[in-house]
Design a protein around this motif. Sequence first.
Motif, PDB file in Angstrom:
ATOM      1  N   ARG A  21      22.791 -25.685 -27.118  1.00 22.16           N
ATOM      2  CA  ARG A  21      22.399 -26.350 -25.875  1.00 22.16           C
ATOM      3  C   ARG A  21      20.887 -26.317 -25.678  1.00 22.16           C
ATOM      4  O   ARG A  21      20.272 -27.315 -25.291  1.00 22.16           O
ATOM      5  N   ALA A  22      20.279 -25.159 -25.926  1.00 25.65           N
ATOM      6  CA  ALA A  22      18.825 -25.037 -25.750  1.00 25.65           C
ATOM      7  C   ALA A  22      18.086 -25.912 -26.761  1.00 25.65           C
ATOM      8  O   ALA A  22      17.050 -26.505 -26.434  1.00 25.65           O
ATOM      9  N   GLY A  23      18.609 -26.011 -27.972  1.00 22.09           N
ATOM     10  CA  GLY A  23      17.997 -26.866 -28.985  1.00 22.09           C
ATOM     11  C   GLY A  23      18.053 -28.327 -28.605  1.00 22.09           C
ATOM     12  O   GLY A  23      17.078 -29.069 -28.781  1.00 22.09           O
ATOM     13  N   ASP A  24      19.207 -28.761 -28.071  1.00 25.53           N
ATOM     14  CA  ASP A  24      19.333 -30.151 -27.622  1.00 25.53           C
ATOM     15  C   ASP A  24      18.324 -30.467 -26.523  1.00 25.53           C
ATOM     16  O   ASP A  24      17.675 -31.500 -26.538  1.00 25.53           O
ATOM     17  N   SER A  25      18.202 -29.560 -25.556  1.00 24.80           N
ATOM     18  CA  SER A  25      17.287 -29.830 -24.447  1.00 24.80           C
ATOM     19  C   SER A  25      15.826 -29.695 -24.884  1.00 24.80           C
ATOM     20  O   SER A  25      14.955 -30.341 -24.305  1.00 24.80           O
ATOM     21  N   SER A  26      15.547 -28.877 -25.900  1.00 23.81           N
ATOM     22  CA  SER A  26      14.150 -28.696 -26.321  1.00 23.81           C
ATOM     23  C   SER A  26      13.560 -29.949 -26.946  1.00 23.81           C
ATOM     24  O   SER A  26      12.355 -30.166 -26.888  1.00 23.81           O
ATOM     25  N   VAL A  27      14.397 -30.765 -27.546  1.00 26.17           N
ATOM     26  CA  VAL A  27      13.914 -32.026 -28.123  1.00 26.17           C
ATOM     27  C   VAL A  27      14.214 -33.199 -27.196  1.00 26.17           C
ATOM     28  O   VAL A  27      14.130 -34.352 -27.599  1.00 26.17           O
ATOM     29  N   LEU A  28      14.578 -32.864 -25.955  1.00 25.94           N
ATOM     30  CA  LEU A  28      14.826 -33.853 -24.908  1.00 25.94           C
ATOM     31  C   LEU A  28      15.930 -34.836 -25.304  1.00 25.94           C
ATOM     32  O   LEU A  28      15.864 -36.021 -24.996  1.00 25.94           O
ATOM     33  N   TYR A  29      16.926 -34.332 -26.013  1.00 24.38           N
ATOM     34  CA  TYR A  29      18.126 -35.081 -26.401  1.00 24.38           C
ATOM     35  C   TYR A  29      17.823 -36.338 -27.202  1.00 24.38           C
ATOM     36  O   TYR A  29      18.625 -37.272 -27.211  1.00 24.38           O
ATOM     37  N   SER A  30      16.692 -36.378 -27.883  1.00 27.00           N
ATOM     38  CA  SER A  30      16.389 -37.553 -28.708  1.00 27.00           C
ATOM     39  C   SER A  30      17.236 -37.496 -29.968  1.00 27.00           C
ATOM     40  O   SER A  30      17.405 -36.442 -30.579  1.00 27.00           O
ATOM     41  N   ARG A  31      17.767 -38.627 -30.356  1.00 29.60           N
ATOM     42  CA  ARG A  31      18.808 -38.675 -31.368  1.00 29.60           C
ATOM     43  C   ARG A  31      18.446 -38.076 -32.725  1.00 29.60           C
ATOM     44  O   ARG A  31      19.139 -37.188 -33.166  1.00 29.60           O
ATOM     45  N   PRO A  32      17.459 -38.501 -33.435  1.00 35.16           N
ATOM     46  CA  PRO A  32      17.334 -37.876 -34.751  1.00 35.16           C
ATOM     47  C   PRO A  32      16.953 -36.408 -34.656  1.00 35.16           C
ATOM     48  O   PRO A  32      17.429 -35.588 -35.438  1.00 35.16           O
ATOM     49  N   ALA A  33      16.155 -36.040 -33.666  1.00 33.63           N
ATOM     50  CA  ALA A  33      15.698 -34.650 -33.563  1.00 33.63           C
ATOM     51  C   ALA A  33      16.841 -33.706 -33.232  1.00 33.63           C
ATOM     52  O   ALA A  33      16.866 -32.563 -33.702  1.00 33.63           O
ATOM     53  N   VAL A  34      17.814 -34.156 -32.455  1.00 32.74           N
ATOM     54  CA  VAL A  34      18.970 -33.314 -32.124  1.00 32.74           C
ATOM     55  C   VAL A  34      19.706 -32.920 -33.395  1.00 32.74           C
ATOM     56  O   VAL A  34      20.109 -31.771 -33.576  1.00 32.74           O
ATOM     57  N   TYR A  35      19.860 -33.865 -34.307  1.00 31.46           N
ATOM     58  CA  TYR A  35      20.561 -33.572 -35.557  1.00 31.46           C
ATOM     59  C   TYR A  35      19.796 -32.561 -36.408  1.00 31.46           C
ATOM     60  O   TYR A  35      20.405 -31.703 -37.056  1.00 31.46           O
ATOM     61  N   TYR A  36      18.462 -32.655 -36.414  1.00 30.04           N
ATOM     62  CA  TYR A  36      17.669 -31.725 -37.206  1.00 30.04           C
ATOM     63  C   TYR A  36      17.731 -30.316 -36.638  1.00 30.04           C
ATOM     64  O   TYR A  36      17.841 -29.345 -37.390  1.00 30.04           O
ATOM     65  N   VAL A  37      17.692 -30.196 -35.315  1.00 32.69           N
ATOM     66  CA  VAL A  37      17.782 -28.871 -34.688  1.00 32.69           C
ATOM     67  C   VAL A  37      19.152 -28.263 -34.975  1.00 32.69           C
ATOM     68  O   VAL A  37      19.262 -27.090 -35.337  1.00 32.69           O
ATOM     69  N   ARG A  38      20.192 -29.063 -34.831  1.00 32.92           N
ATOM     70  CA  ARG A  38      21.549 -28.566 -35.097  1.00 32.92           C
ATOM     71  C   ARG A  38      21.716 -28.150 -36.553  1.00 32.92           C
ATOM     72  O   ARG A  38      22.373 -27.150 -36.850  1.00 32.92           O
ATOM     73  N   GLN A  39      21.121 -28.911 -37.462  1.00 31.67           N
ATOM     74  CA  GLN A  39      21.198 -28.567 -38.883  1.00 31.67           C
ATOM     75  C   GLN A  39      20.570 -27.203 -39.136  1.00 31.67           C
ATOM     76  O   GLN A  39      21.131 -26.371 -39.844  1.00 31.67           O
ATOM     77  N   ARG A  40      19.410 -26.963 -38.537  1.00 33.50           N
ATOM     78  CA  ARG A  40      18.715 -25.683 -38.724  1.00 33.50           C
ATOM     79  C   ARG A  40      19.491 -24.521 -38.105  1.00 33.50           C
ATOM     80  O   ARG A  40      19.526 -23.429 -38.660  1.00 33.50           O
ATOM     81  N   ILE A  41      20.118 -24.760 -36.953  1.00 30.23           N
ATOM     82  CA  ILE A  41      20.920 -23.701 -36.326  1.00 30.23           C
ATOM     83  C   ILE A  41      22.101 -23.353 -37.215  1.00 30.23           C
ATOM     84  O   ILE A  41      22.388 -22.175 -37.455  1.00 30.23           O
ATOM     85  N   ARG A  42      22.791 -24.372 -37.728  1.00 30.30           N
ATOM     86  CA  ARG A  42      23.922 -24.122 -38.626  1.00 30.30           C
ATOM     87  C   ARG A  42      23.485 -23.354 -39.870  1.00 30.30           C
ATOM     88  O   ARG A  42      24.161 -22.418 -40.297  1.00 30.30           O
ATOM     89  N   GLU A  43      22.353 -23.756 -40.462  1.00 27.08           N
ATOM     90  CA  GLU A  43      21.860 -23.072 -41.659  1.00 27.08           C
ATOM     91  C   GLU A  43      21.583 -21.599 -41.380  1.00 27.08           C
ATOM     92  O   GLU A  43      21.888 -20.736 -42.201  1.00 27.08           O
ATOM     93  N   GLY A  44      20.999 -21.322 -40.231  1.00 26.94           N
ATOM     94  CA  GLY A  44      20.689 -19.938 -39.869  1.00 26.94           C
ATOM     95  C   GLY A  44      21.932 -19.088 -39.716  1.00 26.94           C
ATOM     96  O   GLY A  44      21.979 -17.936 -40.173  1.00 26.94           O
TER      97      GLY A  44
END
Length: 140
Positions: A21-44
């Motif tokens: 949730r914090a990652g989504d809001s940090s990139v202001l819910y912009s579409r490609p950036a949301v996917y990149y943040v989620r990818q990094r969270i999953r990898e971690g």
Amino acid sequence: MSRIITPASKKASSIFRRLWRAGDSSVLYSRPAVYYVRQRIREGFEEHKNVTNENILNDLFERCENTIKFLEISAKRKGFEHKVIYSLCEMTYIQNRYKRRPPHSNKRLSLELYNMHAHSYDDYYLTVKMMNDSLKLCLR
């Protein structure tokens, strides 16, 4: 096969959702950036999924809490935190594109040029590691 649910795994799933949730809001819910943040969270989380040592888990949970605060600050103001998250998203985009088709993929590279491409992200990883160590974060 059933999965054993422990207090640590409950806490980890809670932190995962909060980071998401914090990652989504940090990139202001912009579409490609949301996917990149989620990818990094999953990898971690995939990287540390087999950790059972209590001390290491407590350190990781503390780092995750600090990262959540960092992401929340990034969502509220466009300062240093937002620029860091934006740069991490840009690098994820570049790395994903590079993985799909490396430059000069259809040509044979000299050893020197191959080594340059192989170690092109070393400084980036070192910078992120040093920032994580100094601020007790777990950014990727």
